[in-house]
Design a protein around this motif. Structure first.
Motif, mmCIF file in Angstrom:
data_model
loop_
_atom_site.group_PDB
_atom_site.id
_atom_site.type_symbol
_atom_site.label_atom_id
_atom_site.label_comp_id
_atom_site.label_asym_id
_atom_site.label_seq_id
_atom_site.Cartn_x
_atom_site.Cartn_y
_atom_site.Cartn_z
ATOM 1 N N PRO A 5 0.795 -1.236 0.000
ATOM 2 C CA PRO A 5 0.000 0.000 0.000
ATOM 3 C C PRO A 5 0.826 1.284 0.000
ATOM 4 N N SER A 50 -0.731 2.956 -3.261
ATOM 5 C CA SER A 50 -1.788 3.927 -2.949
ATOM 6 C C SER A 50 -1.547 5.266 -3.628
ATOM 7 N N CYS A 91 3.000 5.744 6.984
ATOM 8 C CA CYS A 91 1.671 6.033 6.421
ATOM 9 C C CYS A 91 0.966 7.125 7.220
ATOM 10 N N SER A 114 -5.190 -1.214 -2.275
ATOM 11 C CA SER A 114 -4.871 0.191 -2.015
ATOM 12 C C SER A 114 -5.055 1.035 -3.271
ATOM 13 N N SER A 154 -7.807 3.819 -2.520
ATOM 14 C CA SER A 154 -7.231 5.141 -2.261
ATOM 15 C C SER A 154 -7.890 6.268 -3.052
ATOM 16 N N TRP A 186 -3.299 3.745 5.453
ATOM 17 C CA TRP A 186 -2.788 2.376 5.525
ATOM 18 C C TRP A 186 -1.974 2.098 6.782
#
Length: 410
Positions: A36, A40, A101, A161, A165, A181
């Motif tokens: 991710p 993302s 994240c 993701s 996202s 995430w």
């Protein structure tokens, strides 16, 4: 007495099954957290570029830096393993991913994005370096199957993701899309702590670990080159595929959905190919690798010549090839040595230099895009690399493994 013995056997088998399922679920949870951070941002590149003012070449470093970390940390994994231990190393890595994240959600500056790419990349890298040896040691003959589930979950995390996202970004801005995430990282960290905090790894086979010097083996360098090239497409695709289709008129959500579609087939390949490998009577992976490479090649040729008319087909076929190559590449390295820790060290070396090659792929693709105004040259270069690796595949005859690895014990 017989009844009592049968009952005890049933209980033991039941306990073993539960332990296997629990361990497998944790390995899969680890895998879900490893992409991710990279995927993302991919469908949100235009939003990030507009907010930060970063160009394509700099944005590529959001993927390049984690892959460079993967390479550097994998090469140092032996020392890190001795310093931190298996369980502590994994927990610290999950914490690093979660913090990276969370910082992206709190701060959306270019400096923050690049710094968290390093921090999160280091966490991803250490987990990836530790997992192959851990799986071979804990799961024994089930190693190909478990590596398949691990690879599938790793790619699922990237696909989920990329799909989720952009939708989160529509609700709360791109920082929410790239930052949320930290939640699965925290949940996995809690689960790993609760289940494995009292389980130490068995004593290391020091002779096996210290005796294997992969950098002295031509085969180890060949594996690193092979792994790096056959997986270079993933880092470029996860970075630039949505952007490529946005330039062809697709929306950011549609581009993210296409990357998620590709991931479905990566997951399918990561599950099915290791299952086939598990059923093989020998450790000869050449046919499976050749099929996987040809499927990647078909995908790149589709991107080159018919990107929009059959977009779903090219992404499905290419995605299957990418997913299969990652999982089979790890199994290929582990096949070379019987000792779990020695094989893990070889796999870590392979990943180290392999991921450094991966790291250059999105940067090269982004630079070619800036120079030529299109991603066509990037897809063509990836296709050429796959053709070259088809020839290299012929060298992985398992009957030759003892001979080519003999110097490992010196």
């Amino acid at each position: 007495m017989t009844t009592s013995g049968n009952t005890a056997s049933v209980k033991a088998a039941h306990t073993e099954t539960l332990a296997f399922i629990g361990g497998l679920l944790l390995i899969m949870a680890l895998g879900l957290n490893l992409r991710p951070l990279l995927a993302s941002a991919s469908p949100l590149m235009e939003d990030i570029r507009a907010a930060t003012g970063l160009g394509y070449g700099i944005l590529a470093w959001l993927t390049t830096l984690p892959f460079l970390c993967m390479g550097a940390v994998a090469l140092a994994s032996g020392r890190l393993h001795r310093l931190l231990g298996e369980n502590r190393g994994i927990m610290l890595s999950l914490a690093a991913i979660g913090v990276a994240c969370a910082l992206r959600q709190l701060s959306g500056t270019g400096v923050t994005l690049l710094a968290t790419a390093l921090l999160g990349g280091a966490g991803i890298a250490l987990i990836q370096a530790l997992v192959p040896g851990l799986v071979k040691r804990r799961f024994g003959s089930r190693m190909p199957l478990v590596m398949g589930f691990y690879s599938a979950s790793l790619m699922s995390g990237g696909g989920l993701s990329a799909w989720i996202s952009p939708r989160l970004a529509e609700m709360g801005g791109w920082q929410l899309g790239v930052g949320i995430w930290w939640v699965p990282a925290l949940v996995t960290l809690a689960g790993w702590f609760l289940i494995f905090r009292r389980r130490g790894a068995p004593a290391a086979n020091t002779a096996a670990i210290e005796g294997v010097r992969p950098w002295r083996l031509p085969r180890a360098w060949l594996l690193a080159l092979f792994f790096g090239v056959i997986n270079s497409g993933y880092s470029s695709v996860v970075t630039w595929l949505p952007q490529y289709y946005q330039e062809l008129g697709w929306s950011a959500v549609a581009g993210g959905r296409l990357l998620a579609w590709m991931t479905l087939f990566q997951v399918l390949a990561a599950l099915t190919m290791p299952m086939i490998a598990q059923r093989q009577k020998t450790a000869d992976r050449r046919l499976l690798l050749a099929i996987s490479l040809v499927m990647q090649l078909i995908g790149y040729l589709g991107f080159l010549f018919m990107p929009t008319s059959l977009a779903l087909l090219w992404n499905a076929v290419g995605g299957f090839g990418l997913g299969a190559c990652f999982s089979l590449g790890l199994i290929l390295a582990l096949d070379h040595l019987p000792d779990a820790r020695a094989a893990g060290r070889l796999a870590a070396f392979m990943q180290g230099f392999g991921f450094m090659l991966n790291a250059m792929s999105p940067w090269i693709s982004g630079t070619l895009r800036e120079m030529t105004g299109s991603f066509i040259a990037a897809w063509a270069l990836l296709a050429v690399g796959i053709v070259a690796m088809l020839a290299v595949t012929l060298r992985f005859n398992p009957a030759r493994y003892p001979a080519v690895m003999r110097r490992a014990a010196r």
